[in-house]
Design a protein around this motif. Structure first.
Motif, short mmCIF file in Angstrom:
data_model
loop_
_atom_site.label_atom_id
_atom_site.label_comp_id
_atom_site.label_asym_id
_atom_site.label_seq_id
_atom_site.Cartn_x
_atom_site.Cartn_y
_atom_site.Cartn_z
N LEU A 75 0.74 -1.04 -0.13
CA LEU A 75 -0.06 0.05 0.12
C LEU A 75 0.90 1.25 0.14
N GLU A 76 1.95 1.27 0.95
CA GLU A 76 2.69 2.39 0.86
C GLU A 76 3.46 2.74 -0.52
N ILE A 77 3.67 1.57 -1.15
CA ILE A 77 4.53 1.66 -2.36
C ILE A 77 3.47 2.24 -3.56
N ALA A 78 2.09 1.71 -3.48
CA ALA A 78 1.08 2.32 -4.34
C ALA A 78 0.96 3.88 -3.81
N GLN A 79 1.05 4.15 -2.67
CA GLN A 79 0.79 5.73 -2.44
C GLN A 79 1.95 6.50 -2.80
N ARG A 80 3.30 5.97 -2.77
CA ARG A 80 4.39 6.59 -3.50
C ARG A 80 4.37 6.84 -4.93
N LEU A 81 3.78 5.86 -5.64
CA LEU A 81 3.55 6.09 -7.10
C LEU A 81 2.44 7.01 -7.33
N ARG A 82 1.51 7.11 -6.50
CA ARG A 82 0.46 7.91 -6.79
C ARG A 82 0.97 9.43 -6.43
N ASP A 83 1.57 9.63 -5.52
CA ASP A 83 2.43 10.81 -5.18
C ASP A 83 3.16 11.40 -6.35
N MET A 84 4.05 10.26 -6.76
CA MET A 84 4.65 10.98 -7.98
C MET A 84 3.87 11.21 -9.16
N GLY A 85 2.81 10.25 -9.48
CA GLY A 85 2.10 10.98 -10.58
C GLY A 85 1.03 12.29 -10.15
N SER A 86 0.96 12.57 -8.91
CA SER A 86 0.36 13.81 -8.62
C SER A 86 1.32 14.96 -9.24
N GLU A 87 2.68 14.81 -8.59
CA GLU A 87 3.48 15.62 -8.93
C GLU A 87 3.96 15.97 -10.50
N ILE A 88 4.09 14.87 -11.21
CA ILE A 88 4.51 15.05 -12.32
C ILE A 88 3.20 15.18 -13.59
N LEU A 89 2.30 14.58 -13.27
CA LEU A 89 1.47 14.40 -14.44
C LEU A 89 0.13 15.41 -13.98
N GLY A 90 -0.05 15.91 -12.92
CA GLY A 90 -0.80 16.95 -12.44
C GLY A 90 -2.45 16.19 -12.13
N CYS A 91 -2.35 15.00 -11.92
CA CYS A 91 -3.74 14.15 -11.60
C CYS A 91 -3.15 13.18 -10.62
N THR A 92 -4.19 12.89 -9.96
CA THR A 92 -4.19 11.71 -9.03
C THR A 92 -4.58 10.45 -9.37
N LEU A 93 -3.97 9.45 -9.68
CA LEU A 93 -4.18 8.14 -9.91
C LEU A 93 -4.70 7.43 -8.75
N LYS A 94 -5.88 6.52 -8.98
CA LYS A 94 -6.57 5.79 -7.93
C LYS A 94 -5.98 4.75 -7.36
N ILE A 95 -6.20 4.39 -6.12
CA ILE A 95 -5.38 3.13 -5.59
C ILE A 95 -6.74 2.28 -5.08
N TYR A 96 -6.33 0.80 -5.40
CA TYR A 96 -7.30 -0.07 -5.03
C TYR A 96 -6.45 -1.28 -4.45
N ALA A 97 -7.03 -2.10 -3.46
CA ALA A 97 -6.45 -3.16 -3.15
C ALA A 97 -7.14 -4.23 -3.98
#
Length: 205
Positions: free
Chosen positions: A85-107
């Motif tokens: 989960l923490e890795i998914a959040q890390r990837l999501r935050d990177m996407g927010s910073e670089i792409l300007g959008c927030t990718l959804k996270i799901y288990a």
């Protein structure tokens, strides 16, 4: 899929499109803005303020995976193992910073596969994950980022190597303004030490 963090008078205001984006905004505020801008001494802490919006200067990046904009992907992680989960959040935050959008996270177990584009982390319950881990099980400290049609698979030995893969994606996936990814391996690494280094060696931590 966006959020904003700003200073309004004496209040820090965090707003977002929906609850999941708000969670991403709070994570970004705590783990990035505070960590980068907070300095403390014996008596006080000072926060060097900067407003932040997830529409970044690189929102014009055109990154596609077999023709699909990467902004349309969600992140699905292996919920059976701690740390993903923490890795998914890390990837999501990177996407927010670089792409300007927030990718959804799901288990994986709480979100059945529906054919939508996904970035898979670890041995999820998706067919691609199952087949890849059976055919080519990764070593403990190895990773590959593999593209198959509308899925990207982080094939890794565990959360540590998954995190290394996510960090490598900053350059291999998000590093250029225009990047068209097709079926194949985007990046990979083997961080295992040769056996000769460990045989007969006393290890002290």
């Amino acid at each position: 899929g966006q959020f904003s963090i700003s200073l309004q008078g004496e209040k820090i205001v965090i707003i977002a499109y929906d609850d999941q984006d708000l969670s991403a905004a709070v994570d970004y505020f705590l783990n990035v803005l505070l960590e980068k801008n907070l300095t403390c001494n014996d008596n006080s802490c000072i926060l060097k303020w900067e407003d932040y919006q997830s529409v970044s200067e690189s929102v014009s990046k055109n990154i596609t995976v077999n023709g699909t904009d990467i902004r349309n992907f969600s992140i699905v992680y292996d919920s059976e193992r701690n740390g993903y989960l923490e890795i998914a959040q890390r990837l999501r935050d990177m996407g927010s910073e670089i792409l300007g959008c927030t990718l959804k996270i799901y288990a994986d177990k709480s979100h059945p596969a529906d054919g939508s584009p996904e970035i898979l982390i670890g041995k999820t319950n998706r067919e691609l994950s199952q087949s890849m881990y059976e055919q080519d099980p990764p070593g403990l400290l190895t990773y590959q980022l593999v593209v198959r049609e509308q899925q990207m698979q982080i094939l890794c030995g565990g959360p540590y190597s998954a995190r290394e893969c996510v960090d490598a994606m900053r350059f291999s996936v998000f590093g250029s303004s225009d990047n068209s990814l097709e079926n194949g391996i985007c990046c990979k690494a083997d961080m295992n030490l040769p056996n000769s280094f460990s045989q007969g060696t006393d290890l002290r931590i």
